[in-house]
Design a protein around this motif. Structure first.
Motif, PDB file in Angstrom:
ATOM      1  N   ARG A 221      46.529  47.621  40.404  1.00 54.02           N
ATOM      2  CA  ARG A 221      47.519  47.289  41.440  1.00 54.02           C
ATOM      3  C   ARG A 221      47.106  46.043  42.229  1.00 54.02           C
ATOM      4  N   LYS A 222      45.820  45.772  42.297  1.00 56.18           N
ATOM      5  CA  LYS A 222      45.329  44.591  43.010  1.00 56.18           C
ATOM      6  C   LYS A 222      45.728  43.299  42.292  1.00 56.18           C
ATOM      7  N   PHE A 223      45.915  43.400  40.948  1.00 55.98           N
ATOM      8  CA  PHE A 223      46.248  42.217  40.147  1.00 55.98           C
ATOM      9  C   PHE A 223      47.537  42.481  39.340  1.00 55.98           C
ATOM     10  N   PRO A 224      48.669  42.565  40.000  1.00 57.42           N
ATOM     11  CA  PRO A 224      49.907  42.990  39.328  1.00 57.42           C
ATOM     12  C   PRO A 224      50.428  41.975  38.300  1.00 57.42           C
ATOM     13  N   ARG A 225      49.960  40.750  38.320  1.00 57.66           N
ATOM     14  CA  ARG A 225      50.448  39.744  37.384  1.00 57.66           C
ATOM     15  C   ARG A 225      49.678  39.743  36.065  1.00 57.66           C
ATOM     16  N   ILE A 226      48.613  40.552  35.982  1.00 56.08           N
ATOM     17  CA  ILE A 226      47.819  40.630  34.754  1.00 56.08           C
ATOM     18  C   ILE A 226      48.360  41.744  33.869  1.00 56.08           C
ATOM     19  N   ALA A 227      48.625  41.428  32.604  1.00 50.48           N
ATOM     20  CA  ALA A 227      49.242  42.389  31.684  1.00 50.48           C
ATOM     21  C   ALA A 227      48.222  43.277  30.989  1.00 50.48           C
ATOM     22  N   THR A 228      47.034  42.748  30.682  1.00 47.32           N
ATOM     23  CA  THR A 228      46.043  43.489  29.910  1.00 47.32           C
ATOM     24  C   THR A 228      44.659  43.349  30.525  1.00 47.32           C
ATOM     25  N   PHE A 229      43.957  44.463  30.636  1.00 47.76           N
ATOM     26  CA  PHE A 229      42.584  44.487  31.146  1.00 47.76           C
ATOM     27  C   PHE A 229      41.663  44.954  30.029  1.00 47.76           C
ATOM     28  N   GLY A 230      40.583  44.179  29.771  1.00 43.74           N
ATOM     29  CA  GLY A 230      39.620  44.560  28.742  1.00 43.74           C
ATOM     30  C   GLY A 230      38.273  44.885  29.354  1.00 43.74           C
ATOM     31  N   PHE A 231      37.562  45.835  28.740  1.00 45.11           N
ATOM     32  CA  PHE A 231      36.249  46.252  29.239  1.00 45.11           C
ATOM     33  C   PHE A 231      35.205  46.091  28.142  1.00 45.11           C
ATOM     34  N   CYS A 232      33.994  45.677  28.547  1.00 50.68           N
ATOM     35  CA  CYS A 232      32.880  45.552  27.606  1.00 50.68           C
ATOM     36  C   CYS A 232      31.942  46.732  27.764  1.00 50.68           C
TER      37      CYS A 232
END
Length: 232
Positions: A221-232
């Motif tokens: 919710r803090k970054f509503p313009r980002i469509a995809t979040f990736g984790f390492c």
């Protein structure tokens, strides 16, 4: 109470080495066919999809023809109901129930995974991701669901799906190695995720996404313009 979806009868054309029909459903004006690519993708011209002896109009193809291949065909159909769909391909002529899936908004964040013997750890996984703000869990079991598995997964806001397809392809017979999981990913996106939730988590049951000072939901919710979040 856990929701358990009935096992899907399937087309697995191993005699032709062409494709597996993972799922068929009715959503948002389309009949979806979720299929594998075992060697070369089949063409929509090679398969007939009809309801009440009337052939449906092909609309769109989604194709990923590489190491984790998937093939999706959509056909126009406007009625919001479960419907019998006849599929003809080579020597196959069978009828399947395409279940109607609502496209109404259900929540902000859903989670899905394909799992097998690690179901014994689900309570820890469930507790962690509930604290991360997950609204619903769509859990695909890569085999036959037993009562023991139902009991272990018996938590609120959990849907258990039987996904009894081979995990790997034999590379002596098939071009691509991956099979069950890529079908599960696509099925979850289009059947349960798209339109129903803003975001969907895809991870294994031994993967715990962590962000300092935020839950997953707070961070997204803090970054509503980002469509995809990736984790390492």
């Amino acid at each position: 109470m856990i929701g358990v979806l009935q096992p899907r009868e399937r087309i697995d054309t191993r005699e032709f080495n062409d494709f597996t029909l993972f799922d068929i459903f009715n959503k948002k004006g389309f009949i979806y066919l979720i299929m594998s690519i075992n060697n070369d993708p089949i063409s929509h011209n090679d398969i007939s999809v009809s309801i009440d002896n009337k052939e449906l109009n092909f609309v769109k193809k989604y194709e990923k023809n590489n190491k984790e291949p998937i093939l999706i065909f959509t056909y126009a159909y406007s009625d919001k109901k479960d419907v019998d769909v006849n599929i003809k391909y080579k020597l196959i002529n069978r009828t399947f129930i395409a279940q109607f899936v609502s496209s109404e908004k259900k929540g902000f964040l859903a989670l899905t995974t394909l799992f097998k013997n690690d179901y014994v750890y689900f309570s820890t996984y469930y507790d962690y991701y509930m604290k991360q703000g997950v609204d619903h869990f769509y859990m695909y079991y890569n085999g036959k669901i037993t009562q023991q598995i139902k009991d272990r997964m018996n938590f609120p806001n959990v849907t258990l799906i039987e996904w009894d397809f081979r995990y790997w392809n034999c590379r002596k017979t098939y071009k691509w190695g991956h099979h069950a999981q890529v079908g599960q990913l696509s099925d979850a996106i289009y059947r349960f995720g798209k339109d129903n939730y803003d975001y969907m988590v895809f991870n294994d049951m031994d993967e715990y996404f962590y962000i300092d000072n935020y839950t997953l939901t707070e961070y997204i919710r803090k970054f509503p313009r980002i469509a995809t979040f990736g984790f390492c």
